[in-house]
Write an enzyme that holds these catalytic residues in place. Structure first.
Site, PDB file in Angstrom:
ATOM      1  N   THR A 189      -0.461 -14.155  88.053  1.00  0.00           N
ATOM      2  CA  THR A 189      -1.854 -14.580  88.098  1.00  0.00           C
ATOM      3  C   THR A 189      -2.369 -14.512  89.520  1.00  0.00           C
ATOM      4  O   THR A 189      -1.600 -14.472  90.485  1.00  0.00           O
ATOM      5  CB  THR A 189      -2.022 -16.030  87.624  1.00  0.00           C
ATOM      6  OG1 THR A 189      -1.501 -16.923  88.616  1.00  0.00           O
ATOM      7  CG2 THR A 189      -1.334 -16.280  86.300  1.00  0.00           C
ATOM      8  N   ASP A 190      -3.681 -14.530  89.663  1.00  0.00           N
ATOM      9  CA  ASP A 190      -4.227 -14.855  90.968  1.00  0.00           C
ATOM     10  C   ASP A 190      -4.173 -16.375  91.119  1.00  0.00           C
ATOM     11  O   ASP A 190      -3.877 -17.106  90.177  1.00  0.00           O
ATOM     12  CB  ASP A 190      -5.661 -14.329  91.108  1.00  0.00           C
ATOM     13  CG  ASP A 190      -6.001 -13.984  92.549  1.00  0.00           C
ATOM     14  OD1 ASP A 190      -5.399 -14.588  93.461  1.00  0.00           O
ATOM     15  OD2 ASP A 190      -6.869 -13.123  92.774  1.00  0.00           O
ATOM     16  N   TYR A 191      -4.468 -16.835  92.312  1.00  0.00           N
ATOM     17  CA  TYR A 191      -4.267 -18.224  92.722  1.00  0.00           C
ATOM     18  C   TYR A 191      -4.932 -19.215  91.746  1.00  0.00           C
ATOM     19  O   TYR A 191      -6.144 -19.281  91.658  1.00  0.00           O
ATOM     20  CB  TYR A 191      -4.854 -18.393  94.115  1.00  0.00           C
ATOM     21  CG  TYR A 191      -4.385 -19.562  94.931  1.00  0.00           C
ATOM     22  CD1 TYR A 191      -3.460 -19.390  95.955  1.00  0.00           C
ATOM     23  CD2 TYR A 191      -4.893 -20.831  94.718  1.00  0.00           C
ATOM     24  CE1 TYR A 191      -3.051 -20.459  96.750  1.00  0.00           C
ATOM     25  CE2 TYR A 191      -4.489 -21.900  95.497  1.00  0.00           C
ATOM     26  CZ  TYR A 191      -3.568 -21.714  96.509  1.00  0.00           C
ATOM     27  OH  TYR A 191      -3.175 -22.776  97.292  1.00  0.00           O
ATOM     28  N   THR A 192      -4.130 -19.957  90.987  1.00  0.00           N
ATOM     29  CA  THR A 192      -4.539 -21.000  90.025  1.00  0.00           C
ATOM     30  C   THR A 192      -5.451 -20.487  88.914  1.00  0.00           C
ATOM     31  O   THR A 192      -6.200 -21.253  88.315  1.00  0.00           O
ATOM     32  CB  THR A 192      -5.222 -22.202  90.718  1.00  0.00           C
ATOM     33  OG1 THR A 192      -6.486 -21.815  91.261  1.00  0.00           O
ATOM     34  CG2 THR A 192      -4.344 -22.789  91.811  1.00  0.00           C
ATOM     35  N   SER A 193      -5.373 -19.193  88.602  1.00  0.00           N
ATOM     36  CA  SER A 193      -6.317 -18.683  87.599  1.00  0.00           C
ATOM     37  C   SER A 193      -5.997 -19.150  86.184  1.00  0.00           C
ATOM     38  O   SER A 193      -6.873 -19.115  85.318  1.00  0.00           O
ATOM     39  CB  SER A 193      -6.391 -17.150  87.655  1.00  0.00           C
ATOM     40  OG  SER A 193      -5.204 -16.542  87.191  1.00  0.00           O
TER      41      SER A 193
END
Length: 749
Positions: free
Chosen positions: A291-295
């Site tokens: 994932t991207d950051y906390t997506s």
């Protein structure tokens, strides 16, 4: 020997299997370079909690004394609850963390170490958008290779790059990280950068995993606003935004990162159409998705998940293998599996993919292979790397204007350097500058000119800051301008004004810089603008006012030297824009290969009413895609070998290019094609080929392009990839805004 046997543990039982698999000959096709038996052997020994741990990615932190890790994260590593760490580097620090994972956990599974090595690690190259303006695929592969060499010497084995998003809206800050607006060129650059990062052998100690991001269509965020919604037809998605990801896949990219946006109402993080159907289905991708950051967490405010536990279930079921920073898999995945909301089979698949990459990197053979103090000392910021950085910077620069041939600067001409970025070392290396030194290593424009001309021969005034209202420095700027023969003004953006979370509705040169330019111009001295920025700016006033404009982007560690090289003609500028520069922000999104309307504007009647146009502003960009001037000039003579093309045959287009000026130089020869009639409305033109050539003054070279029916395919209304019979137009030239010169017919019967 196999590193995981250095401690007494369960994996010591696997030694015979691991050794035999390591020595196994290369397998056929799909299993080639895989480590299926080793992965399955390790997986068979793992508890549910240890499997989940492999899907967890947490960040390290940096404080004033260097890298540090939250005490909880260190505990997570000791418990086998983390499979990868990012934002951790240097051999000393990463060695410490790897030792915790290998020597103090039950199974001793090594960590992956990721970092945003976007355009260099310690040696910083031009921002990706700038470097793409070189149109030099070999150069872009080389700079990615150097970035991998340096990063891998400091404990990193995974980069969150390249960004392969097609971007057509200069308001979007992340346009700086990609290759511009064109799908064809962007796909070739994606391949080059993947090859550079990963090399020919992932098990070599100087290669790192690449990550194609942001999957998918992030560059089309509505209104150019970061993280925003994307809504488009599947035809447009497959035609424009998906191909660079397919190119990265075909180049063997090891990982994909999903994007923050939703696509047609479904967040990319939970989009099984993207992840299961296309990526892992149609393309048979065998790496892993992060994932991207906390997506994952963000699917809750998206309104797509009830709570974080539900979001984690959606993500794993959709095909997300690793959770970056959100902690969702660590907190909830065990419960979700026990409740039957997530299949352990899907978790096993995710863990297999992650472990497979660790085997490919050779981490099970030697988990410390990326922590080499000798390499760190010898290869980071080496003279060779710095020379490539200087070359990349000057090849990326685009000469936008050069009235009365004020450039190149003549020897003996008295120069005044004016502007807030003349002495800058912080912003010159740009955003996402990894471990680049913003205070000591980077070379400013002032430093380069002082070294070239001598300390007592450089006039300088800051004039103003990039931002702010203070104009008290104008007086000094005007004074030094009056003493000079020519004024070089270095202006632009701060590095934080472009990039992630840096979308802008105003893309003029910011602050009081425009007023400073006006005040200096009123002295009557020739004014040369050197722009340092991460996106296209609106420069219509500057284009009318300045005598010359050089787009230097944020050129990197050796940027100051490169600017001087170009301004003095030691290097003849050859960069060409890979993104259109608008006249006004209201034109955005703006791109060369748009479609016609039923009421297209007629160039010979620009004020016609009831056609697709703006009032008071032309539809056209100020500087078009593919545009860039040189200190010399080029003439083209184009011919084709036939007027009819049939499937299975080739149409050859020959361009004889002559350097008609007084200097040696490079030209980027570009081929554009237009399909006159199709079952889906075609773009007004599309790039189909290019070649960068060097010509001595007076020299002529022939450049040949070959077109086949395959090059003319498109997605029809049924999303079939086809070509259709009909008439086509083409031209070969130095930029996209040129007239068509030849026609041919594609016949299929």
């Amino acid at each position: 020997m196999i590193a995981i046997t250095r401690k007494a543990g369960v994996l010591s039982l696997l030694l015979p299997v691991l050794i035999s698999c390591t020595d196994t000959p290369v397998r056929e096709e799909k299993e080639k370079d895989s480590f299926t038996a080793q992965v399955d052997s390790v997986l068979g020994l793992m508890t549910l909690e240890e499997k989940i741990g492999q899907t967890v990615l947490f960040t390290s932190g940096w404080d004033v004394t260097g890298p540090s890790m939250d005490d909880n994260y260190r505990e997570y590593i000791e418990n086998g609850s983390v499979g990868a760490v990012f934002n951790a580097f240097t051999t000393t620090y990463n060695l410490e963390l790897q030792q915790v994972a290998v020597e103090h956990t039950r199974l001793g599974i090594p960590l992956l170490f990721g970092y945003d090595v976007i355009h260099g690690h310690r040696t910083i190259f031009p921002i990706p958008l700038g470097e793409s303006a070189s149109w030099d695929l070999g150069l872009m592969e080389k700079t990615a290779r150097i970035a991998a060499v340096e990063a891998s010497a400091e404990g990193i084995n995974w980069t969150f790059a390249p960004m392969v998003d097609v971007a057509r809206d200069a308001r979007w800050g992340r346009i700086a990280e990609g290759a511009g607006e064109d799908t064809y060129l962007g796909s070739l650059i994606a391949k080059a950068r993947v090859k550079g990062f990963q090399g020919d052998d992932l098990a070599a100690n100087n290669t790192i995993l690449a990550c194609a991001k942001h999957y998918a269509a992030y560059g089309a965020a509505l209104a150019g606003r970061d993280y925003n919604t994307v809504d488009m037809s599947e035809n447009e998605f497959r035609t424009t935004y998906l191909p660079p990801f397919k190119a990265a896949h075909d180049a063997g990219v090891a990982t994909f990162m999903n994007s923050f946006n939703d696509l047609n109402g479904v967040p990319a993080t939970g989009n099984s159409f993207l992840l299961r159907d296309i990526l892992k289905g149609d393309w048979d991708f065998d790496g892993f998705v992060v994932t991207d950051y906390t997506s994952i967490n963000e699917m809750v405010p998206h309104g797509y998940a009830r709570d974080e536990k539900h979001a984690g279930e959606i993500a794993m079921n959709a095909g997300v293998d690793m959770d970056m920073q959100g902690g969702i898999y660590m907190k909830y995945l065990k419960q979700s599996i026990q409740e039957g909301k997530v299949s352990e089979k899907d978790l096993n698949d995710a863990v297999r993919r992650i472990l497979d990459m660790k085997f490919r990197l050779g981490l099970f053979e030697d988990p410390y292979r990326y922590m080499d103090k000798t390499r760190e000392k010898e290869e980071v910021l080496s003279e060779e790397h710095l020379e490539v950085a200087r070359d990349a910077a000057r090849k990326s620069m685009v000469l936008l204007k050069n009235d009365k041939e004020v450039l190149p600067l003549k020897q003996g001409v008295r120069i005044a350097l004016v502007g807030p970025l003349v002495k800058d070392e912080k912003n010159i290396i740009g955003n996402w500058a990894a471990a680049g030194d913003r205070e000591g290593t980077a070379v400013s424009v002032f430093e380069a000119f002082e070294e070239r001309l001598g300390k007592d021969n450089v006039l300088y005034a800051e004039g103003c800051k990039v931002l702010g209202e203070d104009t008290s420095g104008f007086k000094d700027a005007i004074a030094v301008a009056r003493k000079a023969d020519v004024v070089v003004m270095v202006v632009g953006e701060l590095e934080g004004m472009t990039g992630e979370a840096a979308s802008r509705t105003d893309i003029n040169i910011p602050g009081k810089q425009k007023e400073l330019i006006k005040a200096v111009k009123e002295t009557g001295k020739p004014v040369i603008l050197v722009l340092m920025n991460g996106r296209p700016l609106t420069l219509e006033w500057e284009n009318k006012t300045a005598d010359a404009i050089l787009e230097a982007w944020w050129p990197g560690t050796m940027g100051g030297y490169a600017v001087a090289d170009v301004l003095y003609g030691d290097y003849n500028p050859a960069g060409k824009l890979t993104v259109s520069f608008p006249r006004a922000v209201g034109q955005l999104p703006l791109y060369y290969n748009h479609k016609n309307t039923g009421r297209p504007i007629q160039p010979e009647d620009p004020d016609q009413k009831y056609v697709s146009r703006y009032l008071y502003t032309p539809n056209t960009p100020l500087y078009p895609f593919g545009y860039g001037l040189s200190y010399t000039s080029f003439a083209y003579e184009v011919s084709t070998d036939k007027q009819t093309l049939v499937p299975g045959e080739t149409l050859t287009i020959t361009a004889k290019v002559t350097n008609t000026g007084e200097r040696d130089g490079e030209e980027i020869v570009q081929l554009y094609v237009h399909d006159k009639v199709a079952s889906v409305t075609p773009p007004v033109k599309a790039l189909k080929g290019f070649e960068k050539i060097f010509l001595k003054k007076g020299e002529t070279k022939s450049v040949k392009f070959e077109l086949t029916a395959e090059d003319l395919k498109f997605f029809n209304p049924e999303l079939e990839w086809i070509y259709e019979p009909g008439m086509f137009k083409l031209f070969v030239g130095g930029h996209s805004d040129m007239p068509f010169t030849h026609t041919f017919e594609l016949k299929t019967e």
